[in-house]
Design a protein around this motif. Structure first.
Motif, PDB file in Angstrom:
ATOM      1  N   LYS A 101      -8.991  -3.499  -6.806  1.00  0.00           N
ATOM      2  CA  LYS A 101      -8.754  -3.532  -5.173  1.00  0.00           C
ATOM      3  C   LYS A 101      -9.501  -2.744  -4.379  1.00  0.00           C
ATOM      4  CE  LYS A 101      -5.074  -3.696  -2.935  1.00  0.00           C
ATOM      5  NZ  LYS A 101      -4.852  -4.897  -2.092  1.00  0.00           N
ATOM      6  N   SER A 155      -0.806  -6.469  -2.543  1.00  0.00           N
ATOM      7  CA  SER A 155      -1.392  -7.866  -2.538  1.00  0.00           C
ATOM      8  C   SER A 155      -2.691  -8.048  -2.994  1.00  0.00           C
ATOM      9  CB  SER A 155      -1.549  -7.772  -0.892  1.00  0.00           C
ATOM     10  OG  SER A 155      -2.224  -6.952  -0.382  1.00  0.00           O
ATOM     11  N   ASN A 160      -5.833  -8.522  -2.548  1.00  0.00           N
ATOM     12  CA  ASN A 160      -7.107  -8.917  -2.172  1.00  0.00           C
ATOM     13  C   ASN A 160      -7.827  -7.285  -2.092  1.00  0.00           C
ATOM     14  OD1 ASN A 160      -4.767  -8.360  -0.210  1.00  0.00           O
ATOM     15  ND2 ASN A 160      -6.186  -7.221   0.682  1.00  0.00           N
ATOM     16  N   GLU A 166       3.467 -10.307   4.578  1.00  0.00           N
ATOM     17  CA  GLU A 166       4.009  -9.307   3.726  1.00  0.00           C
ATOM     18  C   GLU A 166       5.513  -8.929   4.126  1.00  0.00           C
ATOM     19  OE1 GLU A 166       1.116  -9.140   5.071  1.00  0.00           O
ATOM     20  OE2 GLU A 166      -0.501  -8.460   3.510  1.00  0.00           O
ATOM     21  N   HIS A 199      -6.976  -3.741   8.934  1.00  0.00           N
ATOM     22  CA  HIS A 199      -6.591  -4.077   7.856  1.00  0.00           C
ATOM     23  C   HIS A 199      -6.507  -5.559   7.822  1.00  0.00           C
ATOM     24  CE1 HIS A 199      -4.351  -1.799   4.382  1.00  0.00           C
ATOM     25  NE2 HIS A 199      -3.908  -3.015   4.044  1.00  0.00           N
TER      26      HIS A 199
HETATM   27 MG    MG Z   1      -1.973  -5.188   1.165  1.00  0.00          MG
END
Ligand code: MG
Ligand code: TXA
Length: 318
Positions: A48, A135, A137, A172, A222
């Protein structure tokens, strides 16, 4: 060859061999590894490109498992877990000494949740360890809500995305921590403040400025597309100020069809906030892929999950 697969056994074998597998949840896809495998956890941060000070969420199969990773659980935390698990609620609790500090970024607390997705629940029940899963990504990018989003990011870096279809919720989990017995919302998310307060009474919401580096999900920028993105509460006014040629619009409610806009997607033509949450990241992925000069996103009503969606859009525009 595609790395997307429904083979649960293979997912289990990879995870048992310290490898990473992207897993479906009701919120977003997670990049999962065995919490007790130093190799796997280091690989999560590396894949990540996530800073090591940003702790991970631990995914457990059911509420009974909680006592294996957390201790001194406040009564309000138990009430929330009882009401909302499996579901989009993450609790930050004092950790058991056996939880590796690599997961918690050196903190004495651990973030935990029981995800509500049949495929991942089945997987968790067959494993004899919980899964750490941020997550799936690269750090700071748009979160994935479809297996194809993960494949686009990580096809060269991981061996498998466990296919669980499109995520039902789309943003999320809501993160709730405690100061003694007092609940604090660290990150707005799928579960609305109203739903939480209905169970445990008033909660405070952590101020962004105070939060760093406690919950980097609260970092100012973000969840962001590569294309310049603007949050607007009057599309018409925003359009007047722009001189871009290729303008994308992510609207809410019936399509607006402005002549200046080259591509418009509506998050929910019937103005339904849950539908908007479900579609948000997918729509951002779609608009980001078509080479626009700018993306305008319409501000949503600040109620229920609308507040969490606006929070994500705002961070995408910083
Ligand atoms: Mg995240
Ligand atoms: O819906 C979700 O929560 C998804 C799915 C995959 O479960 N996961 C997710 O993970 O969003 P991630 O890593 O992208 O975000 C985790 C957030 C971060 O903002 C992190 O700082 C916060 O949880 N966090 C983790 N442990 C914490 C702790 N001990 N104290 C405070 N915040 C913590």
């Amino acid at each position: 060859m595609s790395i997307i697969s429904k083979d649960l056994n293979r997912a289990k074998q990879l995870l048992e061999s310290n490898e990473l597998v992207a897993i479906p949840t009701e919120t977003v896809y997670g990049l999962a590894g065995n919490i007790y495998s130093e190799t796997a956890i280091k690989q999560i941060f590396k894949t990540k490109e996530r800073p090591l000070f940003n702790p991970l969420i631990v995914h457990i199969p059911d509420s009974d498992y909680l006592e294996n990773v957390a201790m001194e659980i406040p009564e309000k935390a138990s009430k929330l877990a009882k009401k909302f698990w499996p579901g989009p609620l993450t609790l930050v609790l004092n950790k058991k000494p056996t939880v590796p500090v690599l997961i918690t970024a050196g903190k004495d607390t651990v973030a935990v949740r029981v995800p509500n997705h049949p495929v991942t629940l089945k997987l968790l029940k067959t494993l004899d360890f919980p899964l750490a899963a941020p997550s799936a990504n690269p750090f700071g990018n748009i979160s994935p809500t479809r297996p194809e989003h993960v494949e686009k990011y990580f096809s060269k870096k991981i061996k498998m995305v466990l296919d669980g279809g499109a995520c039902k919720e789309g943003i999320e989990s809501t993160i709730v921590g405690f100061n003694g017995e007092d609940p604090i919302v660290y990150r707005l998310g799928t579960l609305s403040i109203e739903e939480i307060e209905a169970i445990i009474g008033p909660v405070s919401i952590l101020n962004k400025k105070e939060v760093l580096p406690d919950a980097p999900g609260m970092l100012e920028r973000h969840y962001a597309p590569k294309t310049t993105t603007i949050l607007s509460d009057s599309i018409q006014k925003t359009l007047k100020t722009l001189e871009y040629k290729k303008i994308g619009l992510l609207s809410f409610g019936p399509k607006k069809n402005f002549p200046e806009v080259s591509t418009e997607l509506s998050l929910s033509e019937s103005s339904n906030l849950e539908e908007a949450a479900q579609k948000l990241y997918d729509a951002m992925h779609q608009l980001d892929a078509i080479d626009l000069d700018v993306i305008i996103i319409e501000k949503l009503p600040e109620t229920g999950i609308g507040r969490s969606i606006n929070d994500r859009i705002l961070r995408a525009t910083k």
